[in-house]
Design a protein around this motif. Structure first.
Motif, PDB file in Angstrom:
ATOM      1  N   GLY A 172       0.880  -1.158   0.000  1.00 28.15           N
ATOM      2  CA  GLY A 172       0.000   0.000   0.000  1.00 28.15           C
ATOM      3  C   GLY A 172       0.918   1.208   0.000  1.00 28.15           C
ATOM      4  O   GLY A 172       1.899   1.251   0.754  1.00 28.15           O
ATOM      5  N   VAL A 173       0.642   2.188  -0.861  1.00 31.59           N
ATOM      6  CA  VAL A 173       1.557   3.331  -1.013  1.00 31.59           C
ATOM      7  C   VAL A 173       0.790   4.614  -0.686  1.00 31.59           C
ATOM      8  O   VAL A 173      -0.359   4.775  -1.089  1.00 31.59           O
ATOM      9  CB  VAL A 173       2.103   3.374  -2.465  1.00 31.59           C
ATOM     10  N   ILE A 174       1.434   5.513   0.056  1.00 32.11           N
ATOM     11  CA  ILE A 174       0.737   6.743   0.482  1.00 32.11           C
ATOM     12  C   ILE A 174       1.263   7.972  -0.253  1.00 32.11           C
ATOM     13  O   ILE A 174       2.361   7.970  -0.800  1.00 32.11           O
ATOM     14  CB  ILE A 174       0.884   6.993   2.000  1.00 32.11           C
ATOM     15  N   ALA A 175       0.451   9.027  -0.223  1.00 35.30           N
ATOM     16  CA  ALA A 175       0.934  10.364  -0.544  1.00 35.30           C
ATOM     17  C   ALA A 175       0.458  11.221   0.602  1.00 35.30           C
ATOM     18  O   ALA A 175      -0.580  10.935   1.205  1.00 35.30           O
ATOM     19  CB  ALA A 175       0.337  10.854  -1.846  1.00 35.30           C
ATOM     20  N   GLY A 176       1.220  12.260   0.935  1.00 37.17           N
ATOM     21  CA  GLY A 176       0.784  13.085   2.054  1.00 37.17           C
ATOM     22  C   GLY A 176       1.612  14.335   2.198  1.00 37.17           C
ATOM     23  O   GLY A 176       2.633  14.515   1.527  1.00 37.17           O
ATOM     24  N   GLU A 177       1.116  15.176   3.102  1.00 34.84           N
ATOM     25  CA  GLU A 177       1.797  16.437   3.375  1.00 34.84           C
ATOM     26  C   GLU A 177       2.946  16.149   4.348  1.00 34.84           C
ATOM     27  O   GLU A 177       2.715  15.567   5.418  1.00 34.84           O
ATOM     28  CB  GLU A 177       0.743  17.377   4.004  1.00 34.84           C
ATOM     29  N   ASP A 178       4.162  16.534   3.957  1.00 32.89           N
ATOM     30  CA  ASP A 178       5.349  16.293   4.783  1.00 32.89           C
ATOM     31  C   ASP A 178       5.336  17.252   5.978  1.00 32.89           C
ATOM     32  O   ASP A 178       5.385  18.468   5.817  1.00 32.89           O
ATOM     33  CB  ASP A 178       6.605  16.509   3.909  1.00 32.89           C
ATOM     34  N   TYR A 184       3.972  12.288   7.956  1.00 33.18           N
ATOM     35  CA  TYR A 184       3.196  12.758   6.807  1.00 33.18           C
ATOM     36  C   TYR A 184       1.733  12.694   7.169  1.00 33.18           C
ATOM     37  O   TYR A 184       1.284  11.707   7.742  1.00 33.18           O
ATOM     38  CB  TYR A 184       3.420  11.857   5.576  1.00 33.18           C
ATOM     39  N   ARG A 185       0.997  13.731   6.814  1.00 34.16           N
ATOM     40  CA  ARG A 185      -0.472  13.667   6.948  1.00 34.16           C
ATOM     41  C   ARG A 185      -1.003  13.103   5.641  1.00 34.16           C
ATOM     42  O   ARG A 185      -0.867  13.710   4.586  1.00 34.16           O
ATOM     43  CB  ARG A 185      -1.024  15.065   7.201  1.00 34.16           C
ATOM     44  N   VAL A 186      -1.566  11.899   5.713  1.00 32.21           N
ATOM     45  CA  VAL A 186      -1.928  11.156   4.503  1.00 32.21           C
ATOM     46  C   VAL A 186      -3.096  11.825   3.770  1.00 32.21           C
ATOM     47  O   VAL A 186      -4.099  12.189   4.391  1.00 32.21           O
ATOM     48  CB  VAL A 186      -2.321   9.703   4.870  1.00 32.21           C
ATOM     49  N   ASN A 187      -2.957  12.019   2.442  1.00 33.41           N
ATOM     50  CA  ASN A 187      -4.121  12.475   1.662  1.00 33.41           C
ATOM     51  C   ASN A 187      -4.450  11.542   0.493  1.00 33.41           C
ATOM     52  O   ASN A 187      -5.435  11.691  -0.184  1.00 33.41           O
ATOM     53  CB  ASN A 187      -3.972  13.927   1.188  1.00 33.41           C
ATOM     54  N   ASN A 188      -3.603  10.550   0.276  1.00 28.98           N
ATOM     55  CA  ASN A 188      -3.949   9.533  -0.715  1.00 28.98           C
ATOM     56  C   ASN A 188      -3.257   8.225  -0.338  1.00 28.98           C
ATOM     57  O   ASN A 188      -2.232   8.215   0.358  1.00 28.98           O
ATOM     58  CB  ASN A 188      -3.525   9.969  -2.118  1.00 28.98           C
ATOM     59  N   ILE A 245      -1.880   9.488  10.074  1.00 23.92           N
ATOM     60  CA  ILE A 245      -0.468   9.891  10.039  1.00 23.92           C
ATOM     61  C   ILE A 245       0.371   8.712   9.537  1.00 23.92           C
ATOM     62  O   ILE A 245       0.218   7.580  10.011  1.00 23.92           O
ATOM     63  CB  ILE A 245       0.022  10.307  11.453  1.00 23.92           C
ATOM     64  N   ALA A 246       1.236   8.988   8.566  1.00 26.37           N
ATOM     65  CA  ALA A 246       2.212   7.988   8.128  1.00 26.37           C
ATOM     66  C   ALA A 246       3.548   8.372   8.746  1.00 26.37           C
ATOM     67  O   ALA A 246       3.903   9.557   8.791  1.00 26.37           O
ATOM     68  CB  ALA A 246       2.304   7.965   6.610  1.00 26.37           C
ATOM     69  N   TYR A 247       4.258   7.380   9.216  1.00 23.35           N
ATOM     70  CA  TYR A 247       5.480   7.646   9.989  1.00 23.35           C
ATOM     71  C   TYR A 247       6.651   6.839   9.440  1.00 23.35           C
ATOM     72  O   TYR A 247       6.608   5.606   9.411  1.00 23.35           O
ATOM     73  CB  TYR A 247       5.229   7.273  11.457  1.00 23.35           C
ATOM     74  N   LYS A 248       7.666   7.565   8.985  1.00 18.62           N
ATOM     75  CA  LYS A 248       8.882   6.915   8.499  1.00 18.62           C
ATOM     76  C   LYS A 248       9.733   6.567   9.726  1.00 18.62           C
ATOM     77  O   LYS A 248      10.339   7.446  10.328  1.00 18.62           O
ATOM     78  CB  LYS A 248       9.633   7.886   7.582  1.00 18.62           C
ATOM     79  N   PHE A 249       9.678   5.306  10.113  1.00 23.62           N
ATOM     80  CA  PHE A 249      10.234   4.878  11.397  1.00 23.62           C
ATOM     81  C   PHE A 249      11.763   4.806  11.370  1.00 23.62           C
ATOM     82  O   PHE A 249      12.372   4.737  10.301  1.00 23.62           O
ATOM     83  CB  PHE A 249       9.662   3.503  11.770  1.00 23.62           C
ATOM     84  N   ARG A 250      12.338   4.775  12.548  1.00 18.06           N
ATOM     85  CA  ARG A 250      13.779   4.529  12.700  1.00 18.06           C
ATOM     86  C   ARG A 250      13.985   3.032  12.919  1.00 18.06           C
ATOM     87  O   ARG A 250      13.187   2.393  13.598  1.00 18.06           O
ATOM     88  CB  ARG A 250      14.348   5.305  13.896  1.00 18.06           C
TER      89      ARG A 250
END
Ligand code: UTP
Length: 278
Positions: A172-178, A184-188, A245-250
């Protein structure tokens, strides 16, 4: 406060046949510990102590793993081997384990819905044990990072990772406001897009925190390819009407649902955790 974590473990694990013919994929050991134990340890480290499994036929070994093994323990009592069961016995002693069955394997969304009786109407985490996440040395685990983010935003959170363009079709792939700091706040959100249709290369991996309104959104989701009910559409609705919220984890993540990822994980864990006693 989140205290519940759901482990959907009902899938067939066909990519690992014949190993998974009579044994659950989640019981495959990375060095000397089954995948599902790493996953439960990550949840417990994040403060989640109500552990629920969505199991299926042929998954009894998972239930047995999180139970005492009376004969075996009597057999090794007093020997140095007792130490080898210490971690799993601690999990059993200090946490609650519950199991429910998914009768038809109709996808991750359907598995989450099948876990509703265990999770109740509370926010809860979802962990796919075949995604093995290893924190950087001295750092907290991925789920513990996500619980902090949930506490800040109080909405669903998904873990994401950048993947090469020719691999986006698996996720599943997201797009969002960084928003900075990996948020990222997901919008797609698109499930398994072709390379040219992918809204980004930010792929969702097997860690979620979901708010309970997800259930009605899954119920309203029609089955997609192969009759599977995905979770992506339900999450997209949440994103459009509220917030996700999408989160690029460590830390590192290994796709242990694939042979290559599993071998990579085994080598990494052996060199960096097992041999160093971490
Ligand atoms: P996967 O699609 O990666 O797992 O689902 P799978 O179907 O077991 O594996 P392959 O593709 O046949 O090799 C990801 C996770 O979701 C669970 C699986 O057990 C796995 O942990 N799952 C999937 C369910 O619990 N129920 C389902 O209906 C589908």
């Amino acid at each position: 406060m989140i205290s519940k974590c759901l482990f959907p473990v009902a899938g067939y694990g066909t990519r690992f046949l014949p190993a998974t013919k009579a044994m659950p994929k989640e019981m495959l050991p990375v060095v000397n510990k089954p995948l599902v134990q790493y996953a439960v340890e990550e949840a417990v480290e994040a403060g989640l102590s109500d552990i629920g499994f969505v199991t299926g036929r042929g998954k009894r070994a998972i239930e047995d793993h999180f139970d005492i093994s009376y004969e075996l323990e009597k057999e090794i009592a007093g020997s140095t081997k007792v130490e080898l069961l210490k971690d799993v016995n601690n999990l059993i002693e200090h946490n609650e384990f519950a199991f429910t069955r998914q009768v038809h394997m109709k996808g991750l969304g359907h598995a989450v819905l099948s876990g509703r009786n265990l999770m109740g109407d509370n926010p809860f985490a979802v962990v796919l044990a075949d995604d093995l996440c290893v924190p950087d040395e001295g750092d907290i685990g991925v789920l513990a990072q996500m619980v902090k983010i949930y506490n800040q935003f109080r909405c669903s959170v998904v873990a994401i990772q950048e993947v090469p363009a020719d691999e986006v079709h698996k996720y599943g792939v997201i797009a969002g406001e960084d928003m900075g700091n990996g948020l990222y706040r997901v919008n797609n959100m698109v499930e398994k897009p072709a390379k040219e249709d992918a809204p980004s290369n930010l792929a969702i991996i097997g860690r979620y925190i979901l708010t309970p309104d997800i259930y009605e959104r899954i119920e309203a989701t029609p089955a997609g390819v192969g009759g599977e009910i995905q979770i992506t559409d339900a999450l997209l609705q949440q994103a459009k009407e509220g917030c996700v919220i999408a989160y690029k984890f460590r830390g590192k993540r290994f796709d242990c649902g694939s042979i290559d990822g599993f071998v990579e994980a085994t080598n990494y864990v052996y060199e960096n955790l097992y041999k160093k006693g971490r």
